[in-house]
Design a protein around this motif. Structure first.
Motif, short mmCIF file in Angstrom:
data_model
loop_
_atom_site.label_atom_id
_atom_site.label_comp_id
_atom_site.label_asym_id
_atom_site.label_seq_id
_atom_site.Cartn_x
_atom_site.Cartn_y
_atom_site.Cartn_z
N UNK A 236 35.33 16.20 92.98
CA UNK A 236 36.10 15.23 92.91
C UNK A 236 36.32 14.45 94.06
N UNK A 237 36.51 13.27 93.93
CA UNK A 237 36.65 12.31 95.16
C UNK A 237 38.03 12.77 96.12
N UNK A 238 37.77 12.51 97.12
CA UNK A 238 39.04 12.74 98.17
C UNK A 238 40.41 12.38 97.79
N UNK A 239 40.54 11.19 97.05
CA UNK A 239 41.70 10.64 96.54
C UNK A 239 42.38 11.41 95.35
N UNK A 240 41.47 11.81 94.38
CA UNK A 240 41.64 12.67 93.54
C UNK A 240 42.22 14.08 93.67
N UNK A 241 41.67 14.68 94.83
CA UNK A 241 42.06 15.95 95.20
C UNK A 241 43.45 15.89 95.76
N UNK A 242 43.96 14.73 96.53
CA UNK A 242 44.99 14.52 97.06
C UNK A 242 46.17 13.97 96.18
N UNK A 243 45.65 14.03 94.65
CA UNK A 243 46.80 13.67 93.98
C UNK A 243 47.19 11.97 94.22
N UNK A 244 46.13 11.15 94.48
CA UNK A 244 46.61 9.71 94.81
C UNK A 244 45.88 8.93 93.65
N UNK A 245 46.49 7.68 93.52
CA UNK A 245 45.94 6.91 92.40
C UNK A 245 44.32 6.77 92.56
N UNK A 246 43.67 6.59 91.51
CA UNK A 246 42.10 6.41 91.50
C UNK A 246 41.65 5.49 90.53
N UNK A 247 40.54 5.14 90.64
CA UNK A 247 39.87 4.35 89.35
C UNK A 247 38.45 4.73 89.26
N UNK A 248 37.65 3.80 88.51
CA UNK A 248 36.37 4.18 88.44
C UNK A 248 35.47 4.47 89.40
N UNK A 249 35.74 3.48 90.36
CA UNK A 249 34.98 3.81 91.87
C UNK A 249 35.09 5.21 92.22
N UNK A 250 36.11 5.96 91.92
CA UNK A 250 36.11 7.23 92.53
C UNK A 250 35.23 8.24 91.72
N UNK A 251 34.80 7.96 90.37
CA UNK A 251 33.55 8.67 89.54
C UNK A 251 32.46 8.18 89.98
N UNK A 252 32.13 7.01 90.76
CA UNK A 252 30.91 6.53 91.42
C UNK A 252 30.83 7.46 92.61
N UNK A 253 31.85 7.56 93.47
CA UNK A 253 31.77 8.65 94.51
C UNK A 253 31.32 9.91 94.12
N UNK A 254 31.75 10.49 92.79
CA UNK A 254 31.47 11.76 92.53
C UNK A 254 30.15 11.76 92.06
N UNK A 255 29.40 10.61 91.50
CA UNK A 255 28.09 10.58 91.35
C UNK A 255 27.24 10.77 92.46
N UNK A 256 27.84 10.40 93.66
CA UNK A 256 27.15 10.32 94.99
C UNK A 256 26.90 12.02 95.20
N UNK A 257 28.01 12.71 94.94
CA UNK A 257 27.86 14.28 95.25
C UNK A 257 26.82 14.66 94.04
N UNK A 258 26.88 14.16 92.90
CA UNK A 258 25.96 14.79 92.01
C UNK A 258 24.48 14.62 92.38
N UNK A 259 24.34 13.32 92.73
CA UNK A 259 23.00 13.15 93.25
C UNK A 259 22.38 13.94 94.53
N UNK A 260 23.54 13.86 95.66
CA UNK A 260 23.22 14.78 96.83
C UNK A 260 23.02 16.33 96.26
N UNK A 261 23.58 17.01 95.28
CA UNK A 261 23.38 18.42 94.83
C UNK A 261 22.14 18.40 94.26
N UNK A 262 21.75 17.35 93.40
CA UNK A 262 20.37 17.32 92.79
C UNK A 262 19.36 17.37 93.67
N UNK A 263 19.51 16.62 94.81
CA UNK A 263 18.14 16.44 95.74
C UNK A 263 18.35 17.42 96.74
#
Length: 126
Positions: free
Chosen positions: A33-60
């Motif tokens: 989860x993006x930090x703003x989601x964890x903090x229960x703040x409003x979020x949009x699709x860019x938060x999903x792109x941030x999460x994709x960054x973590x997926x790529x990181x963990x895959x690598x």
């Protein structure tokens, strides 16, 4: 299909009414989860792109630990993928993991990456 990678999220999804709309629900895999989601703040699709960054990181990295999760959420240290990967991929992960929501990248950022254009016929980025 041989040579095909598919990435999907089968959890909670919601279609936002427009590009400037925000969601406020909190469901999904905590470690990605993006930090703003964890903090229960409003979020949009860019938060999903941030999460994709973590997926790529963990895959690598081939691992994703609680220490990595803490580093990603607090940005006390940059998450760096191994140097066996291209500079383009290293920079992509860094770009996707920008901490502040207003600095998160969009799907258009991904679509416009020149080095990724080679794969545009394979990927269906929206």
């Amino acid at each position: 299909m041989e040579g095909t990678v598919r990435l999907g999220d089968f959890g909670i999804s919601k279609e936002l009414p427009g590009p400037k709309a925000y969601a406020e629900t909190r469901a999904g895999t905590l470690f990605y989860m993006a930090p703003e989601v964890l903090l229960s703040r409003p979020y949009n699709m860019s938060s999903d792109v941030w999460s994709l960054g973590l997926v790529l990181y963990s895959l690598c990295k081939l691992t994703y630990t609680q220490k990595d999760f803490y580093a990603a959420q607090t940005k006390q240290t940059d998450l760096v993928i191994p140097h066996i990967y291209s500079k383009d991929l290293q920079n992509l992960v860094k770009e996707l993991l920008r901490m502040r929501p207003r600095d998160h990248q969009s799907t258009m950022f991904l679509k416009n990456l020149s080095w990724l254009a080679v794969y545009q016929n394979t990927f269906q980025l929206r």
